[in-house]
Design a protein around this motif. Sequence first.
Motif, PDB file in Angstrom:
ATOM      1  N   UNK A 112       0.854  -1.221  -0.176  1.00  0.00           N
ATOM      2  CA  UNK A 112      -0.076  -0.055   0.033  1.00  0.00           C
ATOM      3  C   UNK A 112       0.851   1.229   0.084  1.00  0.00           C
ATOM      4  N   UNK A 113       2.237   0.956   0.296  1.00  0.00           N
ATOM      5  CA  UNK A 113       2.949   2.274   0.321  1.00  0.00           C
ATOM      6  C   UNK A 113       2.750   3.369   1.377  1.00  0.00           C
ATOM      7  N   UNK A 114       1.907   2.965   2.574  1.00  0.00           N
ATOM      8  CA  UNK A 114       1.757   4.099   3.453  1.00  0.00           C
ATOM      9  C   UNK A 114       2.908   4.287   4.458  1.00  0.00           C
ATOM     10  N   UNK A 115       2.724   5.349   4.767  1.00  0.00           N
ATOM     11  CA  UNK A 115       3.821   5.803   5.823  1.00  0.00           C
ATOM     12  C   UNK A 115       3.357   5.607   7.241  1.00  0.00           C
ATOM     13  N   UNK A 116       4.507   5.055   7.696  1.00  0.00           N
ATOM     14  CA  UNK A 116       4.041   4.768   9.199  1.00  0.00           C
ATOM     15  C   UNK A 116       5.114   5.397  10.333  1.00  0.00           C
ATOM     16  N   UNK A 117       4.524   5.610  11.408  1.00  0.00           N
ATOM     17  CA  UNK A 117       5.402   5.953  12.731  1.00  0.00           C
ATOM     18  C   UNK A 117       5.250   4.543  13.448  1.00  0.00           C
ATOM     19  N   UNK A 118       6.448   4.029  13.986  1.00  0.00           N
ATOM     20  CA  UNK A 118       6.074   2.919  14.850  1.00  0.00           C
ATOM     21  C   UNK A 118       6.961   3.081  15.866  1.00  0.00           C
ATOM     22  N   UNK A 119       6.107   3.088  17.094  1.00  0.00           N
ATOM     23  CA  UNK A 119       6.821   3.228  18.425  1.00  0.00           C
ATOM     24  C   UNK A 119       6.840   1.941  19.090  1.00  0.00           C
ATOM     25  N   UNK A 120       8.091   1.678  19.485  1.00  0.00           N
ATOM     26  CA  UNK A 120       8.277   0.533  20.108  1.00  0.00           C
ATOM     27  C   UNK A 120       9.444   0.606  21.386  1.00  0.00           C
ATOM     28  N   UNK A 121       9.505  -0.161  22.594  1.00  0.00           N
ATOM     29  CA  UNK A 121      10.626  -0.110  23.186  1.00  0.00           C
ATOM     30  C   UNK A 121      11.321  -1.330  22.729  1.00  0.00           C
ATOM     31  N   UNK A 122      11.150  -2.207  21.630  1.00  0.00           N
ATOM     32  CA  UNK A 122      11.569  -3.335  21.453  1.00  0.00           C
ATOM     33  C   UNK A 122      12.585  -3.104  20.025  1.00  0.00           C
ATOM     34  N   UNK A 123      13.702  -3.159  20.423  1.00  0.00           N
ATOM     35  CA  UNK A 123      14.750  -3.012  19.269  1.00  0.00           C
ATOM     36  C   UNK A 123      14.561  -3.771  18.010  1.00  0.00           C
ATOM     37  N   UNK A 148      23.609   3.784  23.265  1.00  0.00           N
ATOM     38  CA  UNK A 148      24.575   2.735  23.521  1.00  0.00           C
ATOM     39  C   UNK A 148      24.270   1.574  24.558  1.00  0.00           C
ATOM     40  N   UNK A 149      23.704   2.412  25.641  1.00  0.00           N
ATOM     41  CA  UNK A 149      23.396   1.380  26.577  1.00  0.00           C
ATOM     42  C   UNK A 149      22.254   0.456  26.189  1.00  0.00           C
ATOM     43  N   UNK A 150      21.367   1.200  25.518  1.00  0.00           N
ATOM     44  CA  UNK A 150      19.955   0.242  25.006  1.00  0.00           C
ATOM     45  C   UNK A 150      20.487  -0.713  24.075  1.00  0.00           C
ATOM     46  N   UNK A 151      21.452  -0.458  23.109  1.00  0.00           N
ATOM     47  CA  UNK A 151      21.882  -1.239  22.023  1.00  0.00           C
ATOM     48  C   UNK A 151      22.577  -2.147  22.628  1.00  0.00           C
ATOM     49  N   UNK A 152      23.517  -1.934  23.500  1.00  0.00           N
ATOM     50  CA  UNK A 152      24.336  -3.160  24.046  1.00  0.00           C
ATOM     51  C   UNK A 152      23.689  -4.112  25.050  1.00  0.00           C
ATOM     52  N   UNK A 153      22.508  -3.676  25.617  1.00  0.00           N
ATOM     53  CA  UNK A 153      21.629  -4.436  26.414  1.00  0.00           C
ATOM     54  C   UNK A 153      20.962  -5.393  25.647  1.00  0.00           C
ATOM     55  N   UNK A 154      20.923  -5.324  24.313  1.00  0.00           N
ATOM     56  CA  UNK A 154      20.115  -6.361  23.476  1.00  0.00           C
ATOM     57  C   UNK A 154      20.907  -7.612  23.499  1.00  0.00           C
TER      58      UNK A 154
END
Lengths: 240, 279
Positions: free
Chosen positions: B224-235, B272-278
Motif C-alpha cells: 500500500x505504500x503507507x507512511x508509518x510511525x512505529x513506536x516500540x521499546x523493542x529494538x 549505547x546502553x540500549x543497544x548493548x543491552x540487546x
Amino acid sequence: MTMLQVKDFGKRFTIHHLGKTRQAVEHIQFSLEQGEFLGIVGKSGSGKSTILKSIYRTYRPDEGSMIYHSARYGFIDLTDATEREILYLRKHEIGYVSQFLNVMPRTTSRELVEKALLEMGATEQAAKIEAEKALTHFELDPKLWDHYPNTFSGGEKLRLNIAMATVKKPRLLLLDEPTASLDQQSKIKVREIIEKLKASGTTLVGIFHDIEFMDGLCDHVFDMQFSQDKFVKEGVIDES
Amino acid sequence: MHEEPILQVRNLNKQFGNGCTHCRNKVDRQLEKNYCPICGTVYACQDVSLDLFPGEILGIVGESGSGKSTMMQCLYFDAPVTSGEAFIYNGELNGLNVFQLSPQKQRYIRNHKYGMVYQNPVNGLKMNFSSIGNIAEKLIAAGNRHVSSMESTGNKLLEHVQIPLFRSKEEPQNFSGGMQQRVQIAKALSNNPPILFLDEVTTGLDLSVQANVLDLIKQIQREWGISMIVVSHDLAVIRMLADRTMVMLNGSVIEEGLTDQILEDPQHAYTQRLVYSLL
C-alpha cells in the motif's frame, strides 16, 4: 570518470560507558574510476570493514569526505548526505555484501531477491523472472529457492547475498570479506562472480584476507598498513 | 533533489502541569529528569521535531516514560499539545498547522488521513460491536454510506489480516490478543489513510503472533505504500520494520539516524546502553 573519491577519512568510536574513545582509522585516501576494482588488505582490526561500513553509512563517518558519483544526485558526499538520500542510494545504486546474511526473517530466498527488485520499482512479473535468473546465475540450488535461508550453508548464504545485491545492478558494490570461511571451490565461484560483475562495468570495493586469490582482478590494492593505494599491474603489486 | 515529507512536526511540546518559575525557563530546567522537582510538572515531550516521508517507516524507540506514546497521542489529537506545529502535505491541508485547526477539522484528519493502532485493542476497538461493525464505524466516519460496499470492503480487509470470514460478525472481546490486534489494523486501514501510527502494537503478544503481526505490517507497507510511525521499546521490532529511527529519552529526541546505523554505531550514551543491552 571518478566513481568514488575518499579523502582524509577518519572514524572514531566512543564508548560512553567506558569513557573511552578509540580512533579506528584515520587519513584514509583513495580514489576509484568507474568499473575498477579496489581490494583492501590488512590485519584484522586494522579498520578495513570500518571503511566499507562508513561508505555504506552503517557507521557514521567522523572526518574527511567521500565523494561518490551518483546517477541521480551527481557528485554527492556520502559523509553528509541525508538519510533519505542514503536510503535511495542503497535501494538503487550502492550494494553491500558480507559473509553474514542479515535479512527479514520468515522470507524465502526467492522472495528476498524479488523484494530487492520490487523495491526498485520493478513489476511483479519482471521481478519473478529476474529473480529466477539471478538465482540460477549464482548457482543456488533450485531446491533452496523456496526455503528460508537460516539453514543455508555459508556458501549458499553468500551466493544468496550476492544475488540480492547484484539484481539491482548497483553502480558501486561493497564486498566485506565475501570469501571468508569458504572452501576453495566456493571461492573460485566468488571470483567468477566478481569477474562477471567487473565485466558488466560495476565498480567494486572489496576486503579480502587472501588478496593473492584476487590476482589479476584488482586494479588497486589498498594496504591499511601504508594507508595509500597502489596501482597493480597484471596482478603484481607495484611497490614503486 | 528536494523531497517533500508527508508529515512534518516541529518543536512539539507537551507538559502535564502548569510549571513554576523554577521550571518554566527551559535553560534552567534539569535535563536529566523531565519533571520539575518543585512543582511536579512533567515535560513529556520537549521540542520533538520529525519528518515522515512518503512510503517510509519511521521507528521511535525509548524506555517507558520517554514520551513516545504521548507524542503519538498528540499527533493523533487524543491529547492537546502545549505548543508546536505539525503539517500534513497531502491534499487540501498543505501548510496548515494541524494542531491549531478546529476539532471538526482535526476529526476530518483522523478520519481521512490517519490510521491508529493502539497497544491496547480496548482503546481502538469497540469490544462489544462486531468486528465488521468496528470497521464500518470508521468507514461511516470517513463518509461512506453504502452498506453493501462497506460490507465488502470490511470483509476484504478482514481477509487481508487473516481473520476468518465466518467470525467477522463476532465481537472482538471473544478474540485472542493477536486477532484483536489484527482487527484493529484492519480498522485503521479501512479509510485508506496515507499515514498510519502504530503504538507498541506487538507488545504483550507471544512471539509467533508477534511475527505474524510484523509480517502483516511489512506487507501492508510494501503493497500500500503507507507512511508509518512505529513506536516500540523493542529494538528487534524496530530493526525489522523501520528505515530510520529516532531515540527518545526524557521527552527529548537524543539521536536519529538510519536504523542499522543506530544499532551498529550508536552515538549517544543512552542509545549505547540500549543497544548493548540487546541480547
